[in-house]
Design a protein around this motif. Structure first.
Motif, mmCIF file in Angstrom:
data_model
loop_
_atom_site.group_PDB
_atom_site.id
_atom_site.type_symbol
_atom_site.label_atom_id
_atom_site.label_comp_id
_atom_site.label_asym_id
_atom_site.label_seq_id
_atom_site.Cartn_x
_atom_site.Cartn_y
_atom_site.Cartn_z
ATOM 1 N N UNK A 191 -6.631 6.092 -7.075
ATOM 2 C CA UNK A 191 -5.368 6.019 -7.822
ATOM 3 C C UNK A 191 -5.496 5.224 -9.124
ATOM 4 N N UNK A 192 -6.364 5.711 -10.007
ATOM 5 C CA UNK A 192 -6.492 5.129 -11.332
ATOM 6 C C UNK A 192 -5.786 5.994 -12.356
ATOM 7 N N UNK A 193 -5.540 5.428 -13.542
ATOM 8 C CA UNK A 193 -4.878 6.187 -14.600
ATOM 9 C C UNK A 193 -5.221 5.593 -15.958
ATOM 10 N N UNK A 194 -5.199 6.445 -16.973
ATOM 11 C CA UNK A 194 -5.346 6.006 -18.359
ATOM 12 C C UNK A 194 -3.986 5.530 -18.840
ATOM 13 N N UNK A 195 -3.905 4.282 -19.283
ATOM 14 C CA UNK A 195 -2.595 3.737 -19.650
ATOM 15 C C UNK A 195 -1.993 4.485 -20.832
ATOM 16 N N UNK A 196 -2.820 5.065 -21.707
ATOM 17 C CA UNK A 196 -2.313 5.806 -22.864
ATOM 18 C C UNK A 196 -1.647 7.101 -22.411
ATOM 19 N N UNK A 197 -2.340 7.878 -21.605
ATOM 20 C CA UNK A 197 -1.840 9.213 -21.268
ATOM 21 C C UNK A 197 -0.637 9.195 -20.326
ATOM 22 N N UNK A 198 -0.494 8.146 -19.516
ATOM 23 C CA UNK A 198 0.668 8.116 -18.629
ATOM 24 C C UNK A 198 1.935 7.671 -19.372
ATOM 25 N N UNK A 199 1.797 7.226 -20.617
ATOM 26 C CA UNK A 199 2.991 6.858 -21.388
ATOM 27 C C UNK A 199 3.709 8.080 -21.974
ATOM 28 N N UNK A 200 3.034 9.214 -22.030
ATOM 29 C CA UNK A 200 3.734 10.450 -22.390
ATOM 30 C C UNK A 200 4.621 10.841 -21.202
ATOM 31 N N UNK A 201 5.842 11.225 -21.494
ATOM 32 C CA UNK A 201 6.769 11.567 -20.409
ATOM 33 C C UNK A 201 7.378 12.942 -20.640
ATOM 34 N N UNK A 202 7.955 13.473 -19.578
ATOM 35 C CA UNK A 202 8.679 14.740 -19.681
ATOM 36 C C UNK A 202 9.783 14.626 -20.734
ATOM 37 N N UNK A 203 10.472 13.493 -20.736
ATOM 38 C CA UNK A 203 11.559 13.264 -21.692
ATOM 39 C C UNK A 203 11.042 13.238 -23.135
ATOM 40 N N UNK A 204 9.950 12.519 -23.371
ATOM 41 C CA UNK A 204 9.452 12.390 -24.748
ATOM 42 C C UNK A 204 8.940 13.723 -25.289
ATOM 43 N N UNK A 205 8.324 14.534 -24.433
ATOM 44 C CA UNK A 205 7.813 15.832 -24.893
ATOM 45 C C UNK A 205 8.963 16.820 -25.091
ATOM 46 N N UNK A 206 9.937 16.788 -24.211
ATOM 47 C CA UNK A 206 11.096 17.670 -24.400
ATOM 48 C C UNK A 206 11.836 17.352 -25.699
ATOM 49 N N UNK A 207 11.919 16.077 -26.052
ATOM 50 C CA UNK A 207 12.606 15.683 -27.291
ATOM 51 C C UNK A 207 11.891 16.219 -28.520
ATOM 52 N N UNK A 208 10.577 16.118 -28.545
ATOM 53 C CA UNK A 208 9.841 16.609 -29.722
ATOM 54 C C UNK A 208 9.874 18.131 -29.763
ATOM 55 N N UNK A 209 9.936 18.762 -28.590
ATOM 56 C CA UNK A 209 10.048 20.224 -28.567
ATOM 57 C C UNK A 209 11.401 20.688 -29.117
#
Length: 312
Positions: free
Chosen positions: A173-191
């Motif tokens: 259960x590891x993760x890249x701190x950069x990539x997990x900061x992208x969210x469904x909300x943030x991508x929907x807003x830019x779309x």
């Protein structure tokens, strides 16, 4: 008198010649470093270049595990990293001693251990094969069918690979701190701002973000996607340094940095710790160098070579 950017570039090029050095840079490095590097690429491409070089010195502009990988493949060469503290949240999420303890506690399972390259040499030494985001699907498909797989350390990449291969894996259960900061909300807003845009995302992103993407792929494969996309606007959901290379490779596209809920783009502060001044200094002083015990290096080399052989 202050050193100008032109003077600094000339100093680096002169030192590179004097040291018989090669400069390797990851796609997430600042633009000035990408522009002066002999090779810019993703983890797989950089691993190949590190293996192939005949120079005496490798100046690795990336994070520590990348420079360490170059040293594993080139034990007799001097490998320098501009900033010794350029680390990685994924590497930190899977300490070698924790993985060793887990494998010991579960030795009856006889795990086939597949490690994403974003890990330490100590972790690589405990693994059967290494993967990058560019070759993980192919290599998992080649894994022994009669052994359970443990995939370390990135759970998001591992989940994506399971989706693509249908192969069950236990995920660290590891993760890249950069990539997990992208969210469904943030991508929907830019779309909403760019309704005709296509979305390309790195597989280290969460499932919710990957589901919004038109393409999920490694940074290197993003280049072909952006070049060939039938639209002008493309939202690129990965670390912001990738846009520098993409803008050079696909100049006719409008490349939009994937935002987070906090900011309009997303930098890895570890990647951005390397600077032109630090690159100059590491070539001048041949420090900080990357070293490791030879026993660990030899054990770590075997799964990397297995990866390179299976990726050809």
């Amino acid at each position: 008198m202050a050193t100008t950017a032109i003077d600094l570039k000339e100093e680096i090029l002169q030192l590179k010649k004097e040291r018989n050095a090669v400069i390797l840079a990851h796609n997430y490095q600042v633009g000035e470093i990408q522009d002066i590097a002999d090779y810019v690429g993703d983890s797989l491409g950089l691993a190949y270049k590190a293996q192939e070089t005949d120079c005496d010195v490798i100046a690795f502009c990336g994070v520590h595990f990348m420079a360490e990988t170059a040293k594993i493949l080139n034990p007799n060469k001097t490998v320098v990293l501009p900033d010794r503290d350029a680390g990685c949240s994924l590497e930190e999420s899977c300490p070698a001693e924790d993985l060793a303890a887990f494998l010991e506690a579960n030795k009856e399972k006889n795990y086939y251990v597949i490690a994403y390259i974003n890990c330490s040499g100590g972790v690589k030494a405990l693994c059967d094969v290494i993967v990058t985001s560019g070759n993980a699907i192919d290599i998992v498909n080649k894994a022994p069918a009669d052994r359970p797989i443990l995939f370390v350390p990135d759970a998001n990449l591992g989940a994506w690979v399971m989706e693509q291969t249908g192969r069950k894996m236990d995920l660290w259960q590891g993760a890249c701190y950069v990539h997990v900061e992208f969210t469904q909300n943030s991508i929907n807003k830019i779309k909403e701002e760019y309704p005709e845009a296509l979305v390309v995302a790195h597989p280290e992103c969460t499932t919710a973000v990957r589901m919004l993407a038109d393409e999920v792929c490694s940074t290197e494969k993003m280049i072909g996607f952006c070049k060939n996309a039938p639209v002008k606007d493309i939202i690129v959901v990965t670390e912001s340094g990738m846009l520098h290379r993409l803008q050079k490779e696909a100049p006719d596209k409008n490349l939009i940095a994937g935002p987070t809920d906090k900011c309009a783009c997303n930098d890895c502060h570890f990647m951005k710790m390397n600077t032109m001044e630090k690159l100059r200094d590491c070539l001048l002083n041949l420090t900080p160098t990357v070293e490791m015990p030879e026993e660990i290096r030899q054990r770590a080399e075997a799964p990397i070579i297995r990866m390179l052989e299976q990726s050809k």
